[in-house]
Write a protein that holds these residues in place. Structure first.
Motif, short mmCIF file in Angstrom:
data_model
loop_
_atom_site.label_atom_id
_atom_site.label_comp_id
_atom_site.label_asym_id
_atom_site.label_seq_id
_atom_site.Cartn_x
_atom_site.Cartn_y
_atom_site.Cartn_z
N GLN A 31 -17.13 -3.25 7.75
CA GLN A 31 -16.55 -2.39 6.80
C GLN A 31 -14.91 -2.55 7.02
OE1 GLN A 31 -17.92 -0.45 4.26
NE2 GLN A 31 -15.69 -0.49 3.74
N SER A 32 -14.80 -2.36 8.38
CA SER A 32 -13.15 -2.46 8.80
C SER A 32 -12.74 -3.68 8.11
CB SER A 32 -13.03 -2.33 10.12
OG SER A 32 -11.85 -2.66 10.63
N ALA A 33 -13.51 -4.91 8.49
CA ALA A 33 -12.65 -6.16 7.87
C ALA A 33 -12.69 -5.94 6.31
CB ALA A 33 -13.68 -7.21 8.04
N CYS A 34 -13.68 -5.59 5.68
CA CYS A 34 -13.48 -5.53 4.18
C CYS A 34 -12.25 -4.40 3.76
CB CYS A 34 -14.90 -4.60 3.71
SG CYS A 34 -14.94 -4.70 1.81
N ASP A 35 -12.18 -3.35 4.68
CA ASP A 35 -11.06 -2.41 4.30
C ASP A 35 -9.86 -3.16 4.45
OD1 ASP A 35 -12.91 -0.54 3.85
OD2 ASP A 35 -12.60 0.43 5.64
N LYS A 36 -9.66 -3.91 5.52
CA LYS A 36 -8.38 -4.37 5.91
C LYS A 36 -8.09 -5.53 4.94
CE LYS A 36 -4.95 -5.86 8.45
NZ LYS A 36 -3.54 -4.86 8.44
N THR A 37 -8.95 -6.24 4.44
CA THR A 37 -8.92 -7.35 3.46
C THR A 37 -8.31 -6.82 2.06
OG1 THR A 37 -10.65 -8.82 4.43
CG2 THR A 37 -9.95 -9.24 2.24
N ALA A 38 -8.93 -5.54 1.80
CA ALA A 38 -8.52 -4.84 0.48
C ALA A 38 -6.92 -4.42 0.84
CB ALA A 38 -9.42 -3.68 0.34
N GLU A 39 -6.63 -4.10 1.85
CA GLU A 39 -5.33 -3.36 2.00
C GLU A 39 -4.35 -4.79 1.93
OE1 GLU A 39 -4.77 -1.83 5.91
OE2 GLU A 39 -6.22 -0.50 5.50
N VAL A 40 -4.78 -6.16 2.37
CA VAL A 40 -3.94 -7.18 2.32
C VAL A 40 -3.83 -7.96 0.98
CG1 VAL A 40 -3.96 -9.81 2.96
CG2 VAL A 40 -4.52 -8.06 4.74
N ALA A 41 -5.17 -7.54 0.26
CA ALA A 41 -4.91 -7.88 -1.04
C ALA A 41 -4.05 -7.18 -2.04
CB ALA A 41 -6.32 -7.89 -1.79
N GLN A 42 -4.07 -5.74 -1.68
CA GLN A 42 -3.15 -4.94 -2.53
C GLN A 42 -1.62 -5.08 -2.10
OE1 GLN A 42 -4.06 -2.62 -4.87
NE2 GLN A 42 -2.06 -2.34 -4.79
N SER A 43 -1.57 -5.47 -0.82
CA SER A 43 -0.10 -5.61 -0.44
C SER A 43 0.28 -6.77 -0.97
CB SER A 43 -0.04 -5.88 0.97
OG SER A 43 1.41 -6.40 1.51
N ALA A 44 -0.48 -7.80 -1.26
CA ALA A 44 -0.02 -9.32 -1.92
C ALA A 44 0.31 -8.76 -3.31
CB ALA A 44 -1.03 -10.24 -1.68
N HIS A 45 -0.54 -8.08 -3.97
CA HIS A 45 -0.56 -7.71 -5.46
C HIS A 45 0.96 -6.95 -5.51
CE1 HIS A 45 -1.03 -5.49 -9.00
NE2 HIS A 45 -1.45 -6.49 -9.56
N ASP A 46 1.26 -5.94 -4.66
CA ASP A 46 2.28 -5.10 -4.85
C ASP A 46 3.58 -5.78 -4.58
OD1 ASP A 46 0.91 -2.80 -5.27
OD2 ASP A 46 1.04 -1.99 -2.95
N LYS A 47 3.59 -6.97 -3.82
CA LYS A 47 4.64 -7.81 -3.36
C LYS A 47 4.98 -8.65 -4.68
CE LYS A 47 4.66 -8.01 1.55
NZ LYS A 47 4.32 -8.55 2.67
N ALA A 48 3.92 -9.14 -5.13
CA ALA A 48 4.13 -9.95 -6.23
C ALA A 48 4.69 -9.26 -7.55
CB ALA A 48 2.84 -10.49 -7.02
N ILE A 49 4.37 -7.96 -7.82
CA ILE A 49 4.87 -7.23 -8.70
C ILE A 49 6.47 -6.76 -8.47
CG2 ILE A 49 5.02 -4.60 -9.71
CD1 ILE A 49 1.94 -4.88 -9.63
N ASP A 50 6.72 -6.37 -7.15
CA ASP A 50 8.06 -6.49 -6.71
C ASP A 50 8.90 -7.71 -7.04
OD1 ASP A 50 7.48 -3.79 -6.12
OD2 ASP A 50 7.44 -4.21 -3.68
N ALA A 51 8.17 -8.65 -6.50
CA ALA A 51 8.96 -10.00 -6.82
C ALA A 51 9.32 -10.13 -8.14
CB ALA A 51 8.31 -11.25 -6.38
N THR A 52 8.29 -9.92 -9.05
CA THR A 52 8.59 -9.98 -10.79
C THR A 52 9.53 -9.20 -11.17
OG1 THR A 52 6.21 -10.67 -10.95
CG2 THR A 52 7.43 -9.82 -12.79
N HIS A 53 9.53 -7.82 -10.69
CA HIS A 53 10.80 -6.91 -11.12
C HIS A 53 11.89 -7.19 -10.62
CE1 HIS A 53 7.45 -3.56 -11.71
NE2 HIS A 53 7.21 -4.33 -12.66
N SER A 54 12.21 -7.68 -9.65
CA SER A 54 13.47 -8.21 -9.18
C SER A 54 13.77 -9.36 -9.57
CB SER A 54 13.16 -8.66 -7.54
OG SER A 54 14.61 -9.03 -6.93
N ALA A 55 13.17 -10.37 -9.99
CA ALA A 55 13.52 -11.45 -10.92
C ALA A 55 13.92 -11.10 -12.14
CB ALA A 55 12.28 -12.35 -10.80
#
Length: 109
Positions: A31-55
């Protein structure tokens, strides 16, 4: 009841308790691994959105063709990062399901 039967029963109880501890530990780890993976996926998604807005902000005062090209590239990047995050999340869920299946604890809802 003989001493031998008593000892056998005690050993069986201790083994069952240890198996339950291991099972719980494996479930928590999965469960911890699943939670951490979800956090990483959300972080990647957030960074993509930030990069898109910045560009988009940087390209706002550029000419129209350049803006379209930039926006297209941003959409491709965001799509790729979103797919990557989703893929990582699915792999973690598969690993969690595999652990649950191997322990006989996969609960179908």
């Amino acid at each position: 009841m003989s001493q031998q039967a008593f000892n056998a029963g005690q050993s069986k109880g201790q083994a069952r308790e240890k198996a339950e501890q291991w099972t719980e530990s494996a479930k928590q780890t999965a469960q911890s691994a699943c939670d951490k993976t979800a956090e990483v996926a959300q972080s990647a998604h957030d960074k993509a959105i930030d990069a898109t807005h910045s560009a988009q902000n940087k390209s706002a005062d550029k000419s129209h063709p350049t803006r379209e090209s930039t926006q297209h590239g941003q959409e491709q990047t965001a799509g790729f990062l979103g797919q990557t995050g989703e893929s990582v999340k699915n792999m973690a869920q598969g690993a969690l399901d595999g652990v649950k299946n191997s322990l006989g604890m996969n609960e179908k809802k």
